[in-house]
Design a protein around this motif. Structure first.
Motif, mmCIF file in Angstrom:
data_model
loop_
_atom_site.group_PDB
_atom_site.id
_atom_site.type_symbol
_atom_site.label_atom_id
_atom_site.label_comp_id
_atom_site.label_asym_id
_atom_site.label_seq_id
_atom_site.Cartn_x
_atom_site.Cartn_y
_atom_site.Cartn_z
ATOM 1 N N UNK A 1 0.797 -1.228 0.000
ATOM 2 C CA UNK A 1 0.000 0.000 0.000
ATOM 3 C C UNK A 1 0.832 1.281 0.000
ATOM 4 N N UNK A 2 2.160 1.122 0.096
ATOM 5 C CA UNK A 2 3.005 2.309 0.022
ATOM 6 C C UNK A 2 3.089 2.754 -1.441
ATOM 7 N N UNK A 3 2.582 3.939 -1.772
ATOM 8 C CA UNK A 3 2.548 4.346 -3.178
ATOM 9 C C UNK A 3 3.951 4.468 -3.794
ATOM 10 N N UNK A 4 4.054 3.954 -5.027
ATOM 11 C CA UNK A 4 5.316 4.037 -5.763
ATOM 12 C C UNK A 4 5.123 4.977 -6.955
ATOM 13 N N UNK A 5 6.026 5.933 -7.045
ATOM 14 C CA UNK A 5 6.019 6.838 -8.208
ATOM 15 C C UNK A 5 7.120 6.359 -9.138
ATOM 16 N N UNK A 6 6.724 5.930 -10.344
ATOM 17 C CA UNK A 6 7.726 5.437 -11.289
ATOM 18 C C UNK A 6 8.418 6.635 -11.924
ATOM 19 N N UNK A 7 9.734 6.498 -12.143
ATOM 20 C CA UNK A 7 10.560 7.656 -12.482
ATOM 21 C C UNK A 7 11.448 7.255 -13.650
ATOM 22 N N UNK A 8 11.283 7.891 -14.817
ATOM 23 C CA UNK A 8 12.080 7.450 -15.965
ATOM 24 C C UNK A 8 12.138 8.505 -17.058
ATOM 25 N N UNK A 9 13.195 8.391 -17.876
ATOM 26 C CA UNK A 9 13.331 9.247 -19.057
ATOM 27 C C UNK A 9 12.808 8.520 -20.290
ATOM 28 N N UNK A 10 12.256 7.328 -20.080
ATOM 29 C CA UNK A 10 11.752 6.546 -21.209
ATOM 30 C C UNK A 10 10.449 7.147 -21.738
#
Lengths: 484, 125
Positions: free
Chosen positions: B79-88
């Motif tokens: 339940x811990x929110x994940x923010x995906x982080x990418x230059x793709x």
């Protein structure tokens, strides 16, 4: 009426003449004046017996032949050789021409005296034409096939091999001398995935237009696994169905395309990473910048502007590259275009203060489209409208439903576009000369991408403009009228 | 989940990115933990107990997708929110694939960083 003087077997002869409809049989006297005329002659040449008996047989010839004395020559030949066989054009009563095949022989009385001629004629136009067509088509097919360097094979409806190019035998390592007339599947078995070929070819042949291209796997003895693209094309219409299959080896092409994709994706990632760092530091710099010299403030602003521009340029280039390689994917969903326009215009109101964005419509306008991409089109058109009307204070947005199409128009009060530059606008890197002079930054890709996105979704994009007054850019998308 | 503590873990192999994000977030009162690889992701997240995670895509060893999937399979941490982080360019697809709540595309505005954290925290209930 010389023929009436021939008593021997006259009744028998008359009966035969009457019974044959497909042949014109008539007699003339020595000078070529018509003396009898059977129903077949009426059928083919359209004259009734009483209309033509007593007239010169020349009226059945075309003027060119009469001038060349063809009728006289025919009769002379018949007299000399006992018969004359000819194929030439003849003229019907209605003056239309047909291609006739004829036989003329002398008519003799009991004492073997020459009293005239008998002519038997048949209309061979249809047969002749069909034969000519077939010959021409075969020659054409032969020429076409031999003119190609690609592997091509021509098959008939029984899937027997009729013709092929040398590239075909080379590519599939076949024996040139032993494949004509053979069953196509039998020849292709071994190497080519024959079940796959069978399945896909049957499917393609069911298609009315034959234009269902497909791909099959092929294991070449030396070159290994290949991917072969097959293009079936119809050559003749039924009943003499002939079709060709053209083969194209996609193996290398595919590998190159994949490499290119990987390259573009890696390159863009590698460029974006340092840009991310510069952009973020630039923003921190401008946040922390207090009491700096004007030139320093200006430098920071310029760096940030140019970095933002570079960043959008990379995204646009990537999308353009995807469009040109056909990898640009559209994710369709049903949504209310009016809401999307509202969201975006509200976002604009928050981020820019130079122009008042006016959009007041509330219309139910469901579309089946890619929401993200369509949003990028609206954003592009809106930011252009703001960008290219620096002296104006408002931009108007309209949404209309016309003929089952939702039309979004964005009207600016800017500089307008001169006639000479109108054609350039939707081209790739299509920045116009007058725009370049304004020094307003732009990639020359935004409108190109917008146009491609709208076209991919079955809509239209365009503009109306007046120099010095402003421009209206619009796009349409089909109104979704199904259930939501 | 409420908004218990302003504590974040950032997984990114780019030291500059870590420095910038730390600076911006610490200024706003965040406790920032950074890692340049995504090894022992479960252990690290379990012990730090962040309220949100920022996860880079190309990160040693396993990569952001695998690391996020591991987190999402974990009963305590999912339940811990994940923010995906990418230059793709296809970041939205990558984020979906990983099971992340949302994403932040590089290059980013520092204002966007704060916004996306806010969104992530409020989207997870």
């Amino acid at each position: 009426m010389s023929i009436l003087s021939v008593e021997k077997g006259e009744a028998y002869y008359r009966n035969i003449l009457k019974s044959i409809k497909g042949y014109a049989v008539f007699t003339t006297d020595k000078d070529g004046i018509i003396t009898s005329w059977n129903p077949g002659a009426q059928n083919i040449l359209l004259y009734k017996a009483d209309e033509i008996i007593g007239k010169n047989g020349n009226i059945l010839y075309i003027p060119e032949d009469i001038n060349a004395r063809v009728p006289d020559i025919e009769l002379a030949t018949a007299l000399q050789d006992g018969k004359a066989i000819n194929e030439r054009f003849h003229v019907k009563k209605d003056q239309t021409r047909f291609w006739g095949s004829g036989l003329v022989f002398p008519l003799l009385d009991d004492q073997e005296n020459h009293i005239g001629f008998t002519k038997i004629m048949r209309n061979v136009s249809d047969e002749e034409q069909a034969e000519v067509n077939l010959r021409e088509e075969q020659t054409l097919a032969q020429t076409l096939v031999s003119a190609f360097n690609e592997p091509i094979v021509v098959l008939n409806s029984d899937l027997k091999i009729i013709n092929f190019t040398s590239a075909f035998v080379q590519y599939f390592s076949l024996n040139k001398t032993s494949i004509t007339g053979k069953d196509f599947y039998e020849i292709m078995d071994g190497g080519v995935n024959i079940e796959q070929l069978h399945l896909k070819l049957e499917e393609a042949l069911k298609n009315e237009n034959f234009h269902t291209d497909f791909e099959v796997a092929y294991i070449h003895t030396q070159r290994g696994a290949r991917s072969v693209y097959v293009k079936p094309r119809r050559i003749y219409q039924p009943p003499n169905l002939l079709f060709s299959l053209e083969f194209e080896d996609l193996t290398e092409n595919k590998a190159v395309m994949e490499e290119k994709d990987v390259f573009i994706s890696v390159a863009s990632h590698e460029i974006r990473t340092p840009i991310s760092v510069i952009k973020a530091y630039g923003q921190i710099l401008s946040r922390e910048l207090k009491d700096a010299k004007p030139i320093v403030t200006k430098a920071v602003i310029k760096i940030n502007e140019q970095i933002s521009y570079m960043s959008s340029l990379i995204t646009a280039l990537l999308d353009t590259s995807k469009i040109t390689t056909g990898k640009f994917e559209i994710e369709l969903e049903v949504f209310d275009l009016c809401n999307l326009v509202k969201e975006i215009t509200e976002g604009f109101r928050l981020t820019q203060t130079s122009h008042k964005i006016i959009f007041t419509q509330e219309k139910n306008s469901m579309v089946l489209a890619d929401k993200v991409r369509t949003g990028s089109v609206i954003t592009n058109l809106l930011s252009n409208a703001v960008k290219y009307s620096p002296n104006a204070t408002e931009v108007r947005v309209n949404l209309d439903i016309i003929d089952h199409q939702v039309k979004v128009s964005i009207h600016d009060y800017g500089m307008g576009i001169p006639d000479i530059e109108k054609g350039k606008l939707f081209q790739r890197f299509g920045r116009t000369e007058s725009i370049k002079k304004t020094k307003i930054p732009g990639t020359g890709l935004g409108l190109h991408l917008s146009a491609e996105i709208i076209k991919l979704q079955g809509g239209e994009i365009g503009f109306t403009t007046e120099v010095g007054k402003g421009s209206t850019f619009y796009f349409t998308l089909p109104l979704y009228e199904g259930e939501v | 989940m409420n908004y218990p503590e302003k504590r974040i873990i950032i997984f990114d192999d780019d030291e500059d990115i870590l420095a910038i994000c730390s600076y911006v977030l610490e200024e706003r009162g965040w406790e920032v933990h950074t890692f340049t690889d995504c090894n022992d992701v479960i252990e690290r997240v379990s012990s730090i107990k962040p309220s949100v995670i920022l996860m880079d895509n190309w990160i040693p060893d396993a990569g952001g997708i695998v690391a996020t999937q591991l987190l999402k399979k974990n009963e305590e941490l999912k339940n811990t929110p994940v923010i995906y982080f990418s230059a793709n360019n296809d970041i939205h697809l990558l984020a979906d694939n990983a099971g992340a709540e949302t994403f932040l595309a590089k290059p980013f505005d520092i204002d966007e960083l704060e916004q996306v954290i806010h969104t992530a925290l409020h989207s997870s209930v």
